[in-house]
Write an enzyme that holds these catalytic residues in place. Structure first.
Site, PDB file in Angstrom:
ATOM      1  N   ASN A   1       0.854  -1.192   0.000  1.00  0.00           N
ATOM      2  CA  ASN A   1       0.000   0.000   0.000  1.00  0.00           C
ATOM      3  C   ASN A   1       0.888   1.238   0.000  1.00  0.00           C
ATOM      4  O   ASN A   1       2.111   1.131   0.014  1.00  0.00           O
ATOM      5  CB  ASN A   1      -0.950  -0.021   1.204  1.00  0.00           C
ATOM      6  CG  ASN A   1      -0.196  -0.147   2.508  1.00  0.00           C
ATOM      7  OD1 ASN A   1       0.621   0.698   2.854  1.00  0.00           O
ATOM      8  ND2 ASN A   1      -0.434  -1.237   3.230  1.00  0.00           N
TER       9      ASN A   1
ATOM     10  N   LYS B   1       8.934 -17.612 -10.072  1.00  0.00           N
ATOM     11  CA  LYS B   1       8.260 -16.507 -10.755  1.00  0.00           C
ATOM     12  C   LYS B   1       7.094 -17.054 -11.586  1.00  0.00           C
ATOM     13  O   LYS B   1       7.277 -18.032 -12.332  1.00  0.00           O
ATOM     14  CB  LYS B   1       9.267 -15.783 -11.654  1.00  0.00           C
ATOM     15  CG  LYS B   1       8.664 -14.575 -12.336  1.00  0.00           C
ATOM     16  CD  LYS B   1       9.649 -13.930 -13.281  1.00  0.00           C
ATOM     17  CE  LYS B   1       8.920 -12.918 -14.118  1.00  0.00           C
ATOM     18  NZ  LYS B   1       9.613 -12.582 -15.336  1.00  0.00           N
TER      19      LYS B   1
END
Ligand SMILES: Cc1cc2nc3c(=O)[nH]c(=O)nc-3n(C[C@H](O)[C@H](O)[C@H](O)COP(=O)(O)O)c2cc1C
Length: 425
Positions: free
Chosen positions: A208, A284
């Site tokens: 955030n 990944k």
């Protein structure tokens, strides 16, 4: 009262510079260590030899007269508990307000993170000059204390406001500020900061916009007030106290839990993610043929609520029945607040909440639900305060229902006020 305190005095080129000589003696007599930085212009008014003898220390003037690996503007700033600039000329006031660091004194002021007190002295027309007035306001806004000049007969022949305030007033202001710096002596304060980082795979995460600046301001202020600070952060700041770097909400919870038993205060200023991805990929995630992918999220621990419950269970025997009823969910929401309030043992727990609407309503509901001692509510719908910026404006609620609104100010000022407020519980 000033025994062993380190007072750094900046003397500038004003006619009142001679008055500082008696003040230096008063500080020395009270047991303080005094070091002097004089601007080159100050030496037109008072000699280096006089300042040196009175302070019983070397007098620092030249910025490039470097003797150690650490330049003077850093080592003097580190050494001092407080900085006094007296007399402060219009010139030096304006330079410091604008961040100009072109001599040793202004460079030290720029690098100084502790309390600065300034005692301006100048001709009354200079004091009334709009630019000087604006610069004084800038300094005050940043937390620098200004001891305003007094009315009277001025050395330049004028009558008016501009005379250096009395030595007693300066001495008392320094004494008060240094006592304040002991306000949290012996108290251990854990402060969290920054947004948590919830990894998706080794290269991607969700987080955030929390910059960690409010938590950092709280940690620095608590340190200045004498506290033993543990700073648990997702953002890497250089700090002179214990720092624990964490990433996820779970890491943060573990780090806070480790400190719980020995803490007097826990301040949860971090923005903890409510959810994390259910399946963290060790490799990944590759781009496939599909046009969209779905990530499933699971709830993160509610660190604040769990801390409050842990505190509840540490409470004294007298509250045991109430606590048990609480544990068995045998109390209504509004009653649970009273039960939690009955518990006054340490640590004092302070939560933060970021709201984009109905700030007070949501904050009241949150403090009742979580059971923390204080809740600091931020309005994140405004661009000029809160996330990422240097200013904040907050409302502090306590468990008894009292509400204190702090007007918009730099985060370091808000931080000091929050700490004063929770310390006066
Ligand atoms: C005799 C004399 C007295 C002065 N007194 C003051 C004063 O009281 N306050 C002030 O702001 N400037 C005063 N000044 C002007 C400052 O010395 C000048 O602005 C200088 O650049 C300040 O440098 P500094 O801030 O680096 O010490 C005075 C100048 C002279 C020549």
């Amino acid at each position: 009262m000033l025994q062993s305190k380190h007072i750094l005095i900046g003397v500038t080129g004003g006619i009142a510079a001679y008055k500082i000589c008696t003040l230096i003696r008063d500080f020395k007599k009270s047991g303080a260590e005094v070091k002097i930085i004089a601007t080159p212009n100050a030496l037109n008014f008072v000699t280096k030899l006089t300042l040196q003898n009175l302070s019983q220390n070397e007098v620092y003037v030249e910025e490039f007269d470097v003797k150690n690996w650490k330049p003077e503007h850093i080592s003097l700033a580190d050494w001092a508990d407080i900085m006094l600039i007296a007399p402060a000329t219009a010139n030096t006031i304006s330079k410091i307000a604008q961040g100009i660091a072109d001599n040793l004194l202004t460079s030290v002021a720029c690098a100084f993170s502790k309390k600065i007190i300034m005692a301006p002295a100048m001709n009354c027309n200079m004091w009334q000059n709009e630019t000087i007035k604006d610069n004084i306001k800038i300094l005050q806004k940043r937390g620098i204390e200004i001891l305003e000049p007094e009315n009277g007969f001025l050395a330049c022949g004028y009558m008016g406001k501009g005379r250096l305030c009395s030595s007693d007033k300066i001495f008392n202001a320094i004494e008060e500020a240094l006592n304040y710096s002991q306000m949290l002596k012996g108290q251990k304060i854990v402060i969290t900061a920054g947004g948590t980082i919830e990894e998706i795979d080794p290269v991607r995460y969700i987080s955030n916009y929390s910059s960690g600046k409010m938590g950092l301001a709280l940690a620095k202020s608590a340190y200045d007030m004498g506290a033993d600070v543990v700073f648990i952060t997702t953002k890497d700041f250089d700090v002179p106290f214990k720092k624990v770097m964490v990433k996820s909400a779970q890491d943060m919870q573990n780090a806070v839990n480790d400190e719980f038993d020995s803490s007097n205060y826990i301040i949860m200023a971090a923005a903890v993610a409510d959810y994390r991805v259910k399946e963290h990929s060790e490799q990944k995630i590759k781009k496939g043929e599909q046009d969209s992918i779905t990530l499933e999220f699971v709830k993160n621990p509610d660190i604040l609520a769990e801390l409050c419950n842990r505190k509840l269970f540490n409470c004294s025997e007298t509250n045991k029945n109430e606590i048990l009823r609480f544990a068995q969910n045998d109390v209504q929401a509004e009653e649970s607040h009273d039960v939690k309030s009955a518990c006054n043992d340490k640590p004092v727990i302070v939560g933060f909440c970021a709201e984009s609407e109905n700030l007070l309503e949501n904050a009241k509901a949150k403090i009742a639900k979580k059971g923390c001692d204080f809740l600091v509510a931020n309005d994140i719908s405004r661009k000029d305060i809160g996330f990422g910026v240097n200013d904040n404006e907050v409302t502090i609620l306590n468990k008894n229902g009292d509400i204190l609104k702090l007007d918009k100010a730099p985060k370091n000022i808000i931080a000091r006020k929050i700490l004063e407020c929770i310390n006066m519980k």
